[in-house]
Motif scaffolding. Structure first.
Motif, mmCIF file in Angstrom:
data_model
loop_
_atom_site.group_PDB
_atom_site.id
_atom_site.type_symbol
_atom_site.label_atom_id
_atom_site.label_comp_id
_atom_site.label_asym_id
_atom_site.label_seq_id
_atom_site.Cartn_x
_atom_site.Cartn_y
_atom_site.Cartn_z
ATOM 1 N N GLY A 274 0.810 -1.222 0.000
ATOM 2 C CA GLY A 274 0.000 0.000 0.000
ATOM 3 C C GLY A 274 0.842 1.269 0.000
ATOM 4 N N VAL A 275 1.956 1.278 -0.722
ATOM 5 C CA VAL A 275 2.857 2.427 -0.753
ATOM 6 C C VAL A 275 2.296 3.503 -1.681
ATOM 7 C CG1 VAL A 275 5.167 3.217 -1.404
ATOM 8 C CG2 VAL A 275 4.879 1.041 -0.191
ATOM 9 N N ALA A 276 2.376 4.728 -1.243
ATOM 10 C CA ALA A 276 1.944 5.882 -2.039
ATOM 11 C C ALA A 276 3.096 6.890 -2.105
ATOM 12 C CB ALA A 276 0.707 6.531 -1.427
ATOM 13 N N PRO A 277 3.116 7.739 -3.119
ATOM 14 C CA PRO A 277 4.188 8.748 -3.211
ATOM 15 C C PRO A 277 4.228 9.635 -1.976
ATOM 16 C CG PRO A 277 2.971 8.611 -5.275
ATOM 17 C CD PRO A 277 2.207 7.784 -4.282
ATOM 18 N N ASP A 278 5.437 9.923 -1.534
ATOM 19 C CA ASP A 278 5.657 10.745 -0.349
ATOM 20 C C ASP A 278 6.765 11.749 -0.688
ATOM 21 O OD1 ASP A 278 6.469 11.861 2.076
ATOM 22 O OD2 ASP A 278 6.121 10.006 3.205
ATOM 23 N N PRO A 279 6.498 13.045 -0.513
ATOM 24 C CA PRO A 279 7.532 14.033 -0.878
ATOM 25 C C PRO A 279 8.807 13.920 -0.044
ATOM 26 C CG PRO A 279 5.714 15.082 0.305
ATOM 27 C CD PRO A 279 5.272 13.689 -0.030
ATOM 28 N N ASP A 280 8.725 13.295 1.119
ATOM 29 C CA ASP A 280 9.896 13.200 1.992
ATOM 30 C C ASP A 280 10.636 11.870 1.879
ATOM 31 O OD1 ASP A 280 9.390 15.729 3.073
ATOM 32 O OD2 ASP A 280 7.961 14.884 4.519
ATOM 33 N N ARG A 281 10.052 10.896 1.185
ATOM 34 C CA ARG A 281 10.690 9.580 1.128
ATOM 35 C C ARG A 281 10.287 8.889 -0.172
ATOM 36 N NH1 ARG A 281 10.516 7.089 6.604
ATOM 37 N NH2 ARG A 281 12.497 8.190 6.805
ATOM 38 N N THR A 282 11.263 8.331 -0.877
ATOM 39 C CA THR A 282 10.984 7.690 -2.160
ATOM 40 C C THR A 282 10.187 6.407 -1.959
ATOM 41 O OG1 THR A 282 13.004 6.378 -2.165
ATOM 42 C CG2 THR A 282 13.152 8.607 -3.091
ATOM 43 N N VAL A 283 9.536 5.955 -3.026
ATOM 44 C CA VAL A 283 8.776 4.710 -2.980
ATOM 45 C C VAL A 283 9.693 3.535 -2.658
ATOM 46 C CG1 VAL A 283 7.552 3.044 -4.444
ATOM 47 C CG2 VAL A 283 6.898 5.459 -4.476
ATOM 48 N N LEU A 284 10.871 3.505 -3.278
ATOM 49 C CA LEU A 284 11.798 2.413 -3.019
ATOM 50 C C LEU A 284 12.232 2.412 -1.557
ATOM 51 C CD1 LEU A 284 13.304 0.073 -4.363
ATOM 52 C CD2 LEU A 284 15.194 1.647 -4.813
ATOM 53 N N ALA A 285 12.458 3.583 -0.974
ATOM 54 C CA ALA A 285 12.849 3.665 0.428
ATOM 55 C C ALA A 285 11.716 3.193 1.337
ATOM 56 C CB ALA A 285 13.254 5.092 0.781
ATOM 57 N N GLN A 286 10.471 3.533 0.984
ATOM 58 C CA GLN A 286 9.331 3.076 1.794
ATOM 59 C C GLN A 286 9.222 1.554 1.786
ATOM 60 O OE1 GLN A 286 5.542 5.387 1.386
ATOM 61 N NE2 GLN A 286 6.700 6.574 -0.130
ATOM 62 N N ILE A 287 9.454 0.961 0.608
ATOM 63 C CA ILE A 287 9.423 -0.505 0.533
ATOM 64 C C ILE A 287 10.562 -1.097 1.365
ATOM 65 C CG2 ILE A 287 9.613 -2.485 -1.026
ATOM 66 C CD1 ILE A 287 8.422 -0.690 -3.226
ATOM 67 N N GLY A 288 11.732 -0.499 1.267
ATOM 68 C CA GLY A 288 12.874 -0.971 2.040
ATOM 69 C C GLY A 288 12.622 -0.920 3.536
ATOM 70 N N LEU A 289 11.937 0.130 4.002
ATOM 71 C CA LEU A 289 11.610 0.232 5.427
ATOM 72 C C LEU A 289 10.674 -0.887 5.860
ATOM 73 C CD1 LEU A 289 11.144 4.086 5.894
ATOM 74 C CD2 LEU A 289 12.881 2.647 6.985
ATOM 75 N N ARG A 290 9.683 -1.210 5.000
ATOM 76 C CA ARG A 290 8.728 -2.273 5.346
ATOM 77 C C ARG A 290 9.410 -3.638 5.358
ATOM 78 N NH1 ARG A 290 3.195 -1.421 4.896
ATOM 79 N NH2 ARG A 290 3.157 -3.581 5.683
#
Length: 616
Positions: A274-290
């Motif tokens: 359920g990743v969405a664009p975030d101005p402070d964090r890239t999509v790839l970084a959000q996936i990496g965090l999860r």
């Protein structure tokens, strides 16, 4: 200054080392594929950034869009494998279009690629900088200087030579591939044992635009940024060791497979989490965090390798832009100095021009990729379409064994890429694509203008049938005591005028020609014999250059003659065509100007320019 350049760029390489500068597939892959492979770091995000305009529910369309782009990647890769087979010396869009579609389409392809290479270098470096600032937010105000610094470092590595570039870029490229593979494996493990395969709901975002076919096409065209750089392997066949074509075909297939799998992995995990664009964090970084967790060393490794490959992806442009510019220069659509090979066996003038052009884009965009990403897929799909259309014409004309299947494959590639090109132009026109739509015809006009001026200038200085080519030393009662060393770069009117002047001031005239790889030595000798016959007092010296430079052998020859015969006076005679128009100075005498500076540095005492004034 000269010694500093040598320390920075390295000692000159011999021409015989050119084959040694060719690379095995494992080193050629990161040089020619870093742009395409790195695009998975932002292609999914580019598509999601458009879909989110229609609200959170629209993000579920990311998977069908990704599947369509993966299918397109497969079509283009298979099509270009055929191009490599047909053009084992390098089959970029310019070459294929020139030989099969004519001059006009080939110049459109060339202009599109020149624009694309420039934008590729700039976008990759700016995206790499954004990956760094996502990890260290305190660096946000320094995005533009950091991007420019990365540009200088990549340019420096390429000016040192192809082999050094391959070694420098191999480890970060493969490290990024490994990290995306680990992301996919750890993500799959999490999905199987913990998360399950039911997608999470993305953050609730209200729609600001209706979800319609136009918005879906915009998202698709943004996601097609994943395909930039695919043509680089077809352009760079000469980088590979022999058998170069076979190695390039295999590398193309490996690159296409890796790109498709990595793109699918990132888009699939983004959808499931359920990743969405975030101005402070890239999509790839959000996936990496999860997948890895915030404190995990693997998350840091993912971010750092993403930064490195995005910064180094610009190398694809540095591999392609100079080669394309050199081909255009050889065909006289760009100044001939763009085809000069430097001491390190690279097209150093093309690299320098790309450095300046990409730096200008970075400064104008202030380190932000938003506008530039919307532009640079347009150029590459223009080149795709013309290349595949050219291959269709080639198969239809030659009709060799298996031609029909090959024609259909390239026809499919041409049609699909043309459809995508129209989608990009229509959907991105108001977002900046209009600048490229204008820039490409303007660049084509400039290329044509340069070619026209070359035709006019060379027609003016070329020797024509019926011209008096005879050279005669006058009979003198007393020797003059002077020897003229005449620098010859071509058989032309300026060269003949310089030789004739030399006969008026000398007892001995030595014509000196430093041979390049393309020079026909027998023809040069025959033309010399036609002019002087068996007269005494004339001598032709054909010099070989072990290095790329054609200046150093002449300078060394002059110094050697002055040392061997200190009792003689030597006059160095250089022909120079003087054009009537200021612009033409870019087309003529560039090597002559450099020769004059080299001789000045060696303190040669008597130096004469024989000017030949071109008609208006």
């Amino acid at each position: 200054m000269f010694s500093l350049a040598r320390r920075l760029l390295g000692a000159p390489l011999r021409r015989t080392e050119a084959d040694a500068e060719r690379l095995p597939s494992l080193e050629a892959l990161p040089i020619l594929s870093s742009d395409a492979l790195s695009s998975v770091a932002y292609a999914t995000e580019a598509a999601l950034g458009v879909l989110i305009l229609a609200g959170s529910q629209a993000l579920q369309l990311s998977l069908p869009i990704t599947a369509a782009i993966v299918l397109l990647i497969g079509i283009v890769v298979l099509s270009y494998r055929q191009t490599i087979e047909a053009y084992p010396q390098g089959g970029g869009s310019y070459v294929v279009a020139r030989e099969n579609l004519g001059t006009g389409p080939s110049l459109v392809a060339a202009a599109a690629l020149l624009v694309d290479y420039t934008l590729t270098a700039a976008v990759s470096l700016m995206a790499g900088t954004q990956a760094l600032t996502s990890l260290v937010p305190g660096l946000l105000p320094l995005e533009t200087p950091i991007a420019l610094l990365l540009l200088v470092l990549v340019g420096w590595a390429n000016l040192r030579g192809v082999k050094e570039a391959g070694r420098a870029f191999a480890i970060p490229t493969y490290a990024f591939v490994v990290m995306v593979a680990l992301l996919a494996l750890f993500g799959l493990q999490n999905l199987v044992f913990a998360h399950g395969f039911s997608p999470d709901a993305p953050p609730l975002v209200k729609a600001v635009e209706p979800l319609g076919i136009f918005l879906i096409l915009r998202a698709f065209s943004s996601g097609c940024s994943a395909m930039t750089g695919i043509e680089a392997i077809a352009n760079g066949v000469k980088v590979f060791r022999e058998p170069a074509a076979k190695r390039a075909q295999r590398t193309m297939l490996v690159m296409g497979t890796m790109l498709a799998l990595m793109f699918l992995a990132v888009s699939g995990l983004g959808w499931l989490y359920g990743v969405a664009p975030d101005p402070d964090r890239t999509v790839l970084a959000q996936i990496g965090l999860r997948v890895f967790g915030a404190g995990s060393p693997l998350f840091w490794a993912l971010q750092i390798t993403t930064l490195l490959i995005l910064a180094l992806a610009a190398n694809t442009a540095f591999a392609g832009f100079p080669r394309l510019a050199a081909m255009l220069a050889q065909d006289r659509f760009l100044p001939r100095q763009m085809a000069w090979i430097g001491d390190r066996l690279v097209f150093q003038n093309g690299i320098s021009v790309l450095l300046l052009a990409a730096g200008l884009v970075i400064v104008v965009c202030e380190g932000n990729t938003t506008v530039a990403v919307n532009l640079y897929a347009l150029g590459v799909f223009t080149a795709f379409t013309l290349s595949q259309a050219g291959m269709v014409v080639r198969w239809w004309r030659l009709r060799t064994a298996g031609w029909l299947g090959r024609l259909l494959m390239n026809a499919l590639g041409s049609i699909t890429t043309f459809v995508v090109l129209i989608v990009i132009v229509v959907s991105k026109f108001d977002e900046g694509a209009w600048t490229v739509v204008i820039a490409i015809p303007l660049l084509v006009a400039v290329l044509r203008r340069i070619h026209h001026r070359y035709s006019v200038v060379y027609r003016a200085i070329s020797l024509k049938p019926g011209d008096d080519l005879s050279l005669t030393l006058p009979q003198r009662r007393d020797p003059v005591g002077n020897t003229s060393l005449v620098w010859m770069a071509s058989w032309s009117r300026p060269t003949l005028e310089a030789l004739r002047y030399a006969t008026t001031v000398s007892d001995r005239v030595v014509g000196v020609w430093v041979c390049s790889q393309d020079d026909d030595r027998a023809q040069i000798a025959a033309q010399w014999a036609q002019s002087v016959g068996d007269q005494r007092g004339f001598e032709l010296r054909l010099l070989e250059s072990p290095y790329a430079s054609l200046l150093d052998p002449f300078v060394d020859f002059v110094a050697q003659e002055e040392q061997l015969h200190p009792e003689e006076t030597f006059t160095i005679v250089m022909p120079m065509g003087i054009p009537r128009y200021r612009f033409d100075h870019l087309l003529l005498n560039q090597r002559g100007d450099n020769m004059r500076r080299c001789l000045d540095a060696h303190r040669s005492r008597v130096f004469t320019l024989v000017r030949y004034y071109l008609p208006a």
